[in-house]
Write a protein that holds these residues in place. Structure first.
Motif, PDB file in Angstrom:
ATOM      1  N   VAL A 230       1.021  -0.829   0.062  1.00 29.80           N
ATOM      2  CA  VAL A 230      -0.111  -0.226   0.326  1.00 29.80           C
ATOM      3  C   VAL A 230       0.718   1.687   0.040  1.00 29.80           C
ATOM      4  O   VAL A 230       1.772   1.011   1.055  1.00 29.80           O
ATOM      5  CB  VAL A 230      -0.427  -0.292   1.279  1.00 29.80           C
ATOM      6  N   VAL A 231       0.813   2.248  -1.112  1.00 28.88           N
ATOM      7  CA  VAL A 231       1.500   3.697  -0.921  1.00 28.88           C
ATOM      8  C   VAL A 231       0.246   4.498  -0.463  1.00 28.88           C
ATOM      9  O   VAL A 231      -0.613   4.822  -1.346  1.00 28.88           O
ATOM     10  CB  VAL A 231       1.752   3.468  -2.384  1.00 28.88           C
ATOM     11  N   SER A 366      -5.048  16.233  -0.539  1.00 28.63           N
ATOM     12  CA  SER A 366      -5.169  15.374  -1.616  1.00 28.63           C
ATOM     13  C   SER A 366      -5.005  13.976  -1.266  1.00 28.63           C
ATOM     14  O   SER A 366      -3.140  14.292  -0.867  1.00 28.63           O
ATOM     15  CB  SER A 366      -5.077  16.473  -2.573  1.00 28.63           C
ATOM     16  N   PHE A 367      -5.541  12.975  -0.722  1.00 33.48           N
ATOM     17  CA  PHE A 367      -5.043  11.974  -0.591  1.00 33.48           C
ATOM     18  C   PHE A 367      -4.640  10.699  -1.783  1.00 33.48           C
ATOM     19  O   PHE A 367      -6.286  10.762  -2.934  1.00 33.48           O
ATOM     20  CB  PHE A 367      -5.461  11.429   0.475  1.00 33.48           C
ATOM     21  N   PHE A 368      -4.167   9.925  -1.894  1.00 39.26           N
ATOM     22  CA  PHE A 368      -3.871   8.511  -2.809  1.00 39.26           C
ATOM     23  C   PHE A 368      -3.217   7.375  -2.206  1.00 39.26           C
ATOM     24  O   PHE A 368      -2.678   7.596  -1.437  1.00 39.26           O
ATOM     25  CB  PHE A 368      -3.065   9.410  -4.206  1.00 39.26           C
ATOM     26  N   VAL A 369      -3.945   6.272  -2.062  1.00 37.89           N
ATOM     27  CA  VAL A 369      -3.843   4.995  -2.161  1.00 37.89           C
ATOM     28  C   VAL A 369      -3.850   4.107  -3.757  1.00 37.89           C
ATOM     29  O   VAL A 369      -4.842   4.019  -3.914  1.00 37.89           O
ATOM     30  CB  VAL A 369      -5.317   4.840  -0.991  1.00 37.89           C
ATOM     31  N   ASN A 370      -2.327   3.765  -3.310  1.00 30.33           N
ATOM     32  CA  ASN A 370      -2.405   2.823  -4.869  1.00 30.33           C
ATOM     33  C   ASN A 370      -2.824   3.232  -5.998  1.00 30.33           C
ATOM     34  O   ASN A 370      -3.591   2.822  -6.663  1.00 30.33           O
ATOM     35  CB  ASN A 370      -3.107   1.660  -4.218  1.00 30.33           C
ATOM     36  N   GLY A 371      -2.458   4.359  -6.310  1.00 30.51           N
ATOM     37  CA  GLY A 371      -3.221   4.753  -7.288  1.00 30.51           C
ATOM     38  C   GLY A 371      -3.842   5.379  -7.266  1.00 30.51           C
ATOM     39  O   GLY A 371      -4.353   6.106  -9.013  1.00 30.51           O
TER      40      GLY A 371
END
Length: 397
Positions: A230-231, A366-371
């Motif tokens: 997870v990124v 702003s958040f991104f999780v696994n693209g």
């Protein structure tokens, strides 16, 4: 009062004043820099940190150490006023005994709190305990005026003291100095209280999973997993109030996964300052110190102190100015060449902010999780928790 008793009282008051002054200095730096390590932080048991930062470290919003400075300075003032054939000379020991009796009750409580509640030995605190106990014993043996008569004598003694110009100046300096120190000493910043949120019910989780599965991947997402499952990428501004709110709301969730699964979860924090001075995507300057704060974080991250500085910046958000950021960069971030490296850091910020803009970032946080992009501003903490757990389980299949 004999000369021997006077010398003993002066020595004990000076011991207490020195220990309290050192403790006040340490307390001040702990408030300014949570990672400050003083000479009395020897190991987990012998340390000053927990005592000063605990609920026992302050009284009426003023550090106990500063109360100690005022107390011992007052004792020395009394001893100075009672020199020679002063009218205060016959009652000074009784005044000190009365004051040290109250101080003794306070130090006994604080000693109990330190040894049995916090389970920590604070060397500077112990020195003040010794000084107070010594003052109590010595002044008690030298006291010749009944304690009950002190209130009646106080008016006369104070009047005699301030009748002389030098006495008036000394008393005025003591009173003004004590009030100024108590009022101007920095207060501890409390972290926002985050209410416990129950985990999602089965039907909520199922519905949230279906919704998340429908979210599209961001094309050409530049942050690769590189072996982790997870990124999580966040773009935020250090002076944005909602960024601060989400920082403290998400902090326990992130810490849980980064501690339990450090090889499986990666969190990347990217400044996206709301200022045209360091972000070409922003048409104006929304916050005066955001470029300095972002630059300080970028420089601190290279030194391994980025997380500490980020925490300080969000905790002290309301007092951020370019100058306070520079001081925090030096004290918390351990950055000794901030001004020399500032422009280089700004160029790095502009490059990172441009990446965020290409990903569609137009507000913070702003958040991104696994693209995949999380809805603007983020989801409630329990949904964020469920989102990370969902991605971990998906990667394990």
């Amino acid at each position: 009062m004999t000369s021997l008793i006077r010398r003993l009282l002066v020595a004990l008051a000076l011991l207490g004043l020195a220990a309290s002054s050192a403790a006040t200095y340490v307390h001040y730096h702990l408030l300014k820099n949570p990672d400050y390590s003083s000479f009395c932080d020897i190991n987990a048991t012998v340390s000053c940190r927990a005592a000063y930062l605990s609920r026992f470290g302050s009284a009426a919003g003023v550090p106990v150490a500063l109360w100690g400075v005022i107390f011992f300075a007052g004792v020395l003032l009394l001893l100075w006023a009672s020199r020679g054939r002063s009218t205060v000379s016959d009652s000074a020991a009784s005044y000190i005994f009365a004051a040290s009796t109250a101080a003794l009750a306070a130090v006994l409580y604080l000693a109990y709190a330190s040894f049995f509640v916090l389970k920590e030995v604070c060397p500077l605190c112990v020195a003040t305990y010794v000084a107070v106990i010594g003052l109590f014993v010595v002044s008690g043996g030298a006291s010749s005026v009944p304690i009950a008569s002190l209130p009646r004598r106080a008016g006369r003694d104070v009047g005699a003291l301030v009748a002389a110009p030098l006495g008036l100046v000394v008393v005025a300096v003591f009173v003004i100095g004590a009030v100024w120190a108590a009022v101007s000493f920095p207060r501890a910043f409390e972290r926002p209280a985050i209410a416990d949120t129950p985990p999602l019910a089965a039907d909520q989780r199922s519905e949230f999973e279906r919704w998340w599965n429908m979210q599209p991947l961001v094309p050409n997402f530049p942050f690769a997993n590189d072996g982790t499952k997870v990124v999580i990428v966040e773009f935020a501004d250090f002076q944005c109030p909602h960024c601060r709110q989400m920082y403290f709301a998400y902090k326990p969730v992130l810490e849980k996964y980064l501690t339990a699964a450090p090889k499986d979860v990666t969190f990347l924090f990217k400044p996206w300052p709301l200022s045209s001075r360091c972000n070409a995507s922003v048409p104006s300057v929304h916050f005066a110190a955001t470029c300095e704060a972002s630059a300080a974080y970028v420089l601190a991250a290279h030194r391994g102190t980025g997380d500490q500085l980020k925490d300080w910046l969000f905790l002290h958000q309301e007092e951020l100015t370019p100058d306070t950021v520079r001081r925090a960069a030096a004290d918390v971030g351990k950055i000794s060449d901030f001004d020399a490296q500032y422009q280089k850091a700004v160029e790095a910020i502009k490059a990172e902010a441009a990446i965020g803009t290409r990903l569609g970032v137009n507000s913070t946080p702003s958040f991104f999780v696994n693209g995949k992009r999380v809805p603007e501003g983020g989801v409630p903490p329990q949904y964020f928790d469920a989102l990370i757990d969902l991605e971990l389980k998906r990667a394990a299949r």
